[in-house]
Every structure is written in C-alpha cells, then in structure tokens.
Design a protein around this motif. Structure first.
Motif, short mmCIF file in Angstrom:
data_model
loop_
_atom_site.label_atom_id
_atom_site.label_comp_id
_atom_site.label_asym_id
_atom_site.label_seq_id
_atom_site.Cartn_x
_atom_site.Cartn_y
_atom_site.Cartn_z
N LEU A 1 -5.60 6.53 3.57
CA LEU A 1 -6.59 6.39 4.61
C LEU A 1 -6.10 6.51 6.20
O LEU A 1 -6.67 7.20 6.78
CB LEU A 1 -7.18 4.95 4.56
N GLN A 2 -4.83 6.56 6.53
CA GLN A 2 -4.55 6.60 7.68
C GLN A 2 -4.77 7.99 8.48
O GLN A 2 -4.17 9.16 7.94
CB GLN A 2 -2.81 6.25 8.14
N LYS B 1 -7.50 9.63 8.49
CA LYS B 1 -8.23 10.74 8.01
C LYS B 1 -9.75 10.55 8.66
O LYS B 1 -9.90 9.57 9.44
CB LYS B 1 -8.74 10.16 6.39
N GLN B 2 -10.41 11.48 8.20
CA GLN B 2 -11.87 11.42 8.83
C GLN B 2 -12.89 11.39 7.96
O GLN B 2 -12.72 11.93 6.74
CB GLN B 2 -12.01 12.61 9.93
N GLN C 1 -15.76 10.43 -0.50
CA GLN C 1 -14.97 11.53 0.12
C GLN C 1 -13.43 11.34 -0.22
O GLN C 1 -12.81 12.35 -0.44
CB GLN C 1 -15.09 11.61 1.46
N LEU C 2 -13.08 10.18 -0.13
CA LEU C 2 -11.25 9.73 -0.34
C LEU C 2 -11.07 9.26 -1.57
O LEU C 2 -9.76 9.18 -1.88
CB LEU C 2 -10.85 9.13 0.93
N MET D 1 -9.04 5.13 11.44
CA MET D 1 -9.71 6.20 10.88
C MET D 1 -10.84 6.85 11.81
O MET D 1 -10.96 6.23 12.96
CB MET D 1 -10.35 5.91 9.45
#
Length: 147
Positions: free
Chosen positions: A72-73, A75-76, A105-106, A141
């Motif tokens: 996650l670090q 990310k958008q 999305q992730l 994020m």
C-alpha cells in the motif's frame, strides 16, 4: 504473597500480571472478590505459556501488517463520485468507500476503522490518507476523488 490478577486493579496491575502483595490484602480483599488468585508454581507456568502464545500471535500480526504496508505504501486510489458545480460532492467520501476502493483497485483488504483522514472529504481533489495497520505500522497513501 504472590497473586495472579484476574482483572485490572487500579494502582496494582493489569489482568494476567503476577504481583506481590501483602498476605492480608490478598486473602481479605483480592481473592474473595475474584480479582486475583494465589500464584502456585503450576499457575505461574501456565501464565508464562499463555504470554508466550500471545507474544507469538502479536508478532505474526505485526509481520502481516508490514507485508500489507509494502503493498500500500505510496499508492494512489481513485474514487468516482457525483459532484455538483464547483467540485462540491453530494454527500462525502467515507472510510467505507475508501476501504472498498482499496480492495477493488489494489486487492488488499483494509478495515475501514483503520483509515485516518484529517477532514471529511466533500470536494473533488487529491487527499493524503493514513492507514494504521498495527501499533507500529502506519501507511500513507493518496486518494483521488473525481467526478
């Protein structure tokens, strides 16, 4: 006398702590009220085993949080919402919306209670969000809100 606390006791300790108290305090107050039990060698050993298991579980949870943080670090995530003139939203973007967007999305599941925002999001734009995955693990994020 040594006792093992069954419940939190002010100015003495938390549940599961092994503490040394006066004999009278233990026999007349703590034990009759169910706040503590006498610490025998067997009970002390069992307490130590329980603490080891809890420590291993906490360590495993922290490792899982660190793995999620790597995904996650920095990310958008983008959320599309309906907006009126001048970029004002009809309602606001909630933690639940953000959690769903991260999952879609992730592919990472994040509890909505872990997401921290400075202010409610009521306009289109780019916003920083923080996710506290564990007491020692926090991720930053970006959230893009578009019409």
């Amino acid at each position: 006398m040594q006792v093992i606390l069954k419940q939190d006791v002010d100015k003495l300790g938390k549940s599961g702590d092994l503490v040394k108290v006066a004999d009278g305090y233990a026999r007349n107050y703590l034990i009759p009220r169910g706040l503590a039990e006498e610490a025998t060698p067997g009970k002390i050993k069992k307490l130590e085993e329980i603490k080891k298991v809890e420590e291993r579980r906490a360590q495993k949870m922290e490792e899982e949080a660190r793995e999620k943080s790597k995904l996650l670090q920095g990310k958008q995530v983008t959320i599309r919402v309906s907006a009126g003139e001048k970029g004002k939203l009809f309602g606001s973007v909630t933690n639940a919306h953000i959690s769903e967007a991260i999952l879609e999305q992730l592919g990472v599941e994040v509890d909505k209670r872990l997401i921290k925002m400075e202010d409610p999001i009521k306009e289109l734009g780019l916003y920083p969000i923080k996710i506290k995955l564990h007491t020692n693990v926090e991720v930053e994020m970006k959230l893009k809100v578009e019409a």
